[in-house]
Design a protein around this motif. Structure first.
Motif, PDB file in Angstrom:
ATOM      1  N   GLY A  33       0.787  -1.226   0.000  1.00  0.00           N
ATOM      2  CA  GLY A  33       0.000   0.000   0.000  1.00  0.00           C
ATOM      3  C   GLY A  33       0.817   1.272   0.000  1.00  0.00           C
ATOM      4  N   VAL A  34       2.140   1.155  -0.230  1.00  0.00           N
ATOM      5  CA  VAL A  34       3.030   2.320  -0.217  1.00  0.00           C
ATOM      6  C   VAL A  34       3.629   2.529  -1.598  1.00  0.00           C
ATOM      7  CG1 VAL A  34       5.149   3.310   0.717  1.00  0.00           C
ATOM      8  CG2 VAL A  34       3.570   2.097   2.226  1.00  0.00           C
ATOM      9  N   ASP A  35       3.534   3.742  -2.112  1.00  0.00           N
ATOM     10  CA  ASP A  35       4.175   4.129  -3.365  1.00  0.00           C
ATOM     11  C   ASP A  35       5.361   5.032  -3.042  1.00  0.00           C
ATOM     12  OD1 ASP A  35       2.290   2.773  -4.934  1.00  0.00           O
ATOM     13  OD2 ASP A  35       0.947   4.502  -4.939  1.00  0.00           O
ATOM     14  N   VAL A  36       6.516   4.732  -3.611  1.00  0.00           N
ATOM     15  CA  VAL A  36       7.740   5.460  -3.291  1.00  0.00           C
ATOM     16  C   VAL A  36       8.295   6.144  -4.534  1.00  0.00           C
ATOM     17  CG1 VAL A  36      10.012   5.327  -2.232  1.00  0.00           C
ATOM     18  CG2 VAL A  36       8.243   3.699  -1.555  1.00  0.00           C
ATOM     19  N   VAL A  63      14.625  15.640 -11.039  1.00  0.00           N
ATOM     20  CA  VAL A  63      14.709  16.781 -10.128  1.00  0.00           C
ATOM     21  C   VAL A  63      13.321  17.108  -9.591  1.00  0.00           C
ATOM     22  CG1 VAL A  63      15.258  19.238  -9.956  1.00  0.00           C
ATOM     23  CG2 VAL A  63      16.756  17.703 -11.247  1.00  0.00           C
ATOM     24  N   ALA A  64      13.228  17.314  -8.290  1.00  0.00           N
ATOM     25  CA  ALA A  64      11.944  17.597  -7.641  1.00  0.00           C
ATOM     26  C   ALA A  64      11.574  19.066  -7.783  1.00  0.00           C
ATOM     27  CB  ALA A  64      12.026  17.227  -6.163  1.00  0.00           C
ATOM     28  N   SER A  65      10.299  19.344  -7.617  1.00  0.00           N
ATOM     29  CA  SER A  65       9.815  20.715  -7.525  1.00  0.00           C
ATOM     30  C   SER A  65       9.310  20.962  -6.115  1.00  0.00           C
ATOM     31  CB  SER A  65       8.684  20.974  -8.534  1.00  0.00           C
ATOM     32  OG  SER A  65       7.517  20.250  -8.170  1.00  0.00           O
ATOM     33  N   VAL A  66       9.426  22.173  -5.645  1.00  0.00           N
ATOM     34  CA  VAL A  66       8.932  22.516  -4.312  1.00  0.00           C
ATOM     35  C   VAL A  66       7.433  22.275  -4.220  1.00  0.00           C
ATOM     36  CG1 VAL A  66       8.551  24.456  -2.740  1.00  0.00           C
ATOM     37  CG2 VAL A  66      10.781  24.166  -3.856  1.00  0.00           C
ATOM     38  N   GLU A  67       6.726  22.582  -5.277  1.00  0.00           N
ATOM     39  CA  GLU A  67       5.271  22.511  -5.254  1.00  0.00           C
ATOM     40  C   GLU A  67       4.732  21.104  -5.025  1.00  0.00           C
ATOM     41  OE1 GLU A  67       6.781  26.052  -6.964  1.00  0.00           O
ATOM     42  OE2 GLU A  67       7.081  23.987  -7.640  1.00  0.00           O
ATOM     43  N   GLU A  68       5.495  20.086  -5.381  1.00  0.00           N
ATOM     44  CA  GLU A  68       4.979  18.727  -5.268  1.00  0.00           C
ATOM     45  C   GLU A  68       5.063  18.151  -3.860  1.00  0.00           C
ATOM     46  OE1 GLU A  68       7.689  15.377  -6.810  1.00  0.00           O
ATOM     47  OE2 GLU A  68       8.505  17.179  -7.803  1.00  0.00           O
ATOM     48  N   LEU A  69       5.793  18.801  -2.960  1.00  0.00           N
ATOM     49  CA  LEU A  69       6.011  18.239  -1.635  1.00  0.00           C
ATOM     50  C   LEU A  69       4.716  17.945  -0.897  1.00  0.00           C
ATOM     51  CD1 LEU A  69       9.042  20.302  -0.244  1.00  0.00           C
ATOM     52  CD2 LEU A  69       9.062  18.140  -1.514  1.00  0.00           C
ATOM     53  N   GLU A  70       3.737  18.786  -1.056  1.00  0.00           N
ATOM     54  CA  GLU A  70       2.489  18.616  -0.303  1.00  0.00           C
ATOM     55  C   GLU A  70       1.689  17.390  -0.739  1.00  0.00           C
ATOM     56  OE1 GLU A  70      -0.743  21.498  -1.141  1.00  0.00           O
ATOM     57  OE2 GLU A  70       0.669  22.382  -2.581  1.00  0.00           O
ATOM     58  N   HIS A  71       2.060  16.757  -1.824  1.00  0.00           N
ATOM     59  CA  HIS A  71       1.314  15.610  -2.328  1.00  0.00           C
ATOM     60  C   HIS A  71       1.806  14.285  -1.759  1.00  0.00           C
ATOM     61  CE1 HIS A  71      -0.653  18.399  -4.950  1.00  0.00           C
ATOM     62  NE2 HIS A  71       0.473  18.697  -5.577  1.00  0.00           N
ATOM     63  N   TYR A  72       2.780  14.340  -0.841  1.00  0.00           N
ATOM     64  CA  TYR A  72       3.308  13.112  -0.226  1.00  0.00           C
ATOM     65  C   TYR A  72       2.912  13.041   1.247  1.00  0.00           C
ATOM     66  CZ  TYR A  72       6.142  12.999  -4.450  1.00  0.00           C
ATOM     67  OH  TYR A  72       6.548  12.981  -5.755  1.00  0.00           O
ATOM     68  N   ASP A  73       2.813  11.822   1.744  1.00  0.00           N
ATOM     69  CA  ASP A  73       2.496  11.612   3.153  1.00  0.00           C
ATOM     70  C   ASP A  73       3.743  11.595   4.022  1.00  0.00           C
ATOM     71  OD1 ASP A  73      -0.435  11.060   2.787  1.00  0.00           O
ATOM     72  OD2 ASP A  73       0.377   9.418   1.570  1.00  0.00           O
ATOM     73  N   ALA A  74       4.883  11.277   3.437  1.00  0.00           N
ATOM     74  CA  ALA A  74       6.152  11.265   4.160  1.00  0.00           C
ATOM     75  C   ALA A  74       7.259  11.728   3.217  1.00  0.00           C
ATOM     76  CB  ALA A  74       6.475   9.873   4.698  1.00  0.00           C
ATOM     77  N   ILE A 196       4.959   4.284   9.730  1.00  0.00           N
ATOM     78  CA  ILE A 196       4.336   5.333  10.531  1.00  0.00           C
ATOM     79  C   ILE A 196       3.410   6.190   9.679  1.00  0.00           C
ATOM     80  CG2 ILE A 196       4.818   7.461  11.813  1.00  0.00           C
ATOM     81  CD1 ILE A 196       7.296   6.092  12.929  1.00  0.00           C
ATOM     82  N   ALA A 197       3.874   6.571   8.494  1.00  0.00           N
ATOM     83  CA  ALA A 197       3.038   7.384   7.598  1.00  0.00           C
ATOM     84  C   ALA A 197       1.776   6.636   7.206  1.00  0.00           C
ATOM     85  CB  ALA A 197       3.841   7.779   6.356  1.00  0.00           C
ATOM     86  N   ARG A 198       1.904   5.348   6.951  1.00  0.00           N
ATOM     87  CA  ARG A 198       0.740   4.542   6.568  1.00  0.00           C
ATOM     88  C   ARG A 198      -0.267   4.463   7.707  1.00  0.00           C
ATOM     89  NH1 ARG A 198       1.286  -1.744   4.826  1.00  0.00           N
ATOM     90  NH2 ARG A 198       1.885  -1.887   7.030  1.00  0.00           N
ATOM     91  N   GLN A 199       0.205   4.228   8.915  1.00  0.00           N
ATOM     92  CA  GLN A 199      -0.693   4.123  10.062  1.00  0.00           C
ATOM     93  C   GLN A 199      -1.378   5.454  10.342  1.00  0.00           C
ATOM     94  OE1 GLN A 199      -1.668   1.397  11.572  1.00  0.00           O
ATOM     95  NE2 GLN A 199      -0.341   0.178  10.237  1.00  0.00           N
ATOM     96  N   LEU A 200      -0.647   6.550  10.216  1.00  0.00           N
ATOM     97  CA  LEU A 200      -1.256   7.863  10.412  1.00  0.00           C
ATOM     98  C   LEU A 200      -2.337   8.128   9.374  1.00  0.00           C
ATOM     99  CD1 LEU A 200       1.878  10.059  11.214  1.00  0.00           C
ATOM    100  CD2 LEU A 200      -0.033   9.574  12.756  1.00  0.00           C
ATOM    101  N   LYS A 201      -2.071   7.738   8.142  1.00  0.00           N
ATOM    102  CA  LYS A 201      -3.051   7.972   7.084  1.00  0.00           C
ATOM    103  C   LYS A 201      -4.298   7.131   7.314  1.00  0.00           C
ATOM    104  CE  LYS A 201      -3.352   8.748   2.175  1.00  0.00           C
ATOM    105  NZ  LYS A 201      -2.553   9.029   0.978  1.00  0.00           N
TER     106      LYS A 201
END
Length: 210
Positions: A33-36, A63-74, A196-201
């Motif tokens: 259930g985890v996508d990395v 290369v990452a963008s700053v804007e995408e950070l909010e779309h991850y759980d961890a 931990i991220a999975r359990q919190l979600k």
């Protein structure tokens, strides 16, 4: 059930942190259930100069963008130490996250850090802590590596890694890549943070539907 999204975000000048990032990602991916996703921050050194000093420019991670950070759980952050602090490339990236902070976009997300240094006492713990302050200002839940990771208590060989996060020792000439022991700590960290991220979600989703 909605899947848990984990970002391994790193900077690596010579490939040492990149190697740890791959282990961290592998550990997180072990959970159902985890996508990395593995991404890196932009290089700030001009390309010509970077090639002159042997910077590893051919890294597979996009290369990452700053804007995408909010779309991850961890978000697991990997950075080499620079005089006991995070590398300028990583600092520059997080210095652009002000708009996310203003919206509280990262509040409640899980954050964790791993690192590399040239020497055994080269600032691994202070470097990780330098990233923790930024994560805490964003309201993130900071996670390290508990002592249930048996490799943290070994004293038979030179190794990076601490309760603050995984680490590797590169040697003054950079020839030493992460050892098997260091890689196991990194993999443990990835798996632990993802769990931990999975359990919190799951808990949040259950609360919303209760």
């Amino acid at each position: 059930m909605e899947r848990t999204r984990v970002l391994v975000l790193y900077y690596s000048m010579y490939g040492h942190v990149e190697a740890l990032a791959q282990e961290v990602a592998a550990g997180a991916a072990e959970l159902e259930g985890v996508d990395v996703v593995i991404k890196r921050v932009p290089e700030l050194i001009p390309e010509e100069r970077a090639r002159q000093i042997g910077v590893k420019l051919d890294q597979a991670a996009p290369v990452a963008s700053v804007e995408e950070l909010e779309h991850y759980d961890a978000i697991l952050v990997g950075t080499p130490t620079r005089f006991g602090n995070m590398a300028a490339q990583m600092r520059n990236f997080w210095d652009q996250t002000g708009p996310l902070w203003a919206r509280g976009a990262l509040i409640g997300k899980v954050g964790s850090v791993f690192t590399a240094s040239a020497t055994q006492h080269g600032g691994q713990e202070s470097t990780i802590l330098s990233v923790h302050t930024t994560l805490l200002h964003h309201g993130m839940i900071v996670v390290g590596v508990p002592f249930s990771c048996a490799e943290l208590t070994q004293i038979d060989e030179l190794a990076g890694g601490s309760p603050y996060g995984a680490g590797t020792i590169t040697g003054g000439d950079g020839r030493r890549m992460p050892s098997a022991l260091e890689r196991r700590i990194a993999r443990f960290q990835g798996r632990y943070v993802a769990e931990i991220a999975r359990q919190l979600k799951i808990g949040r989703l259950e609360a919303q539907t209760a």
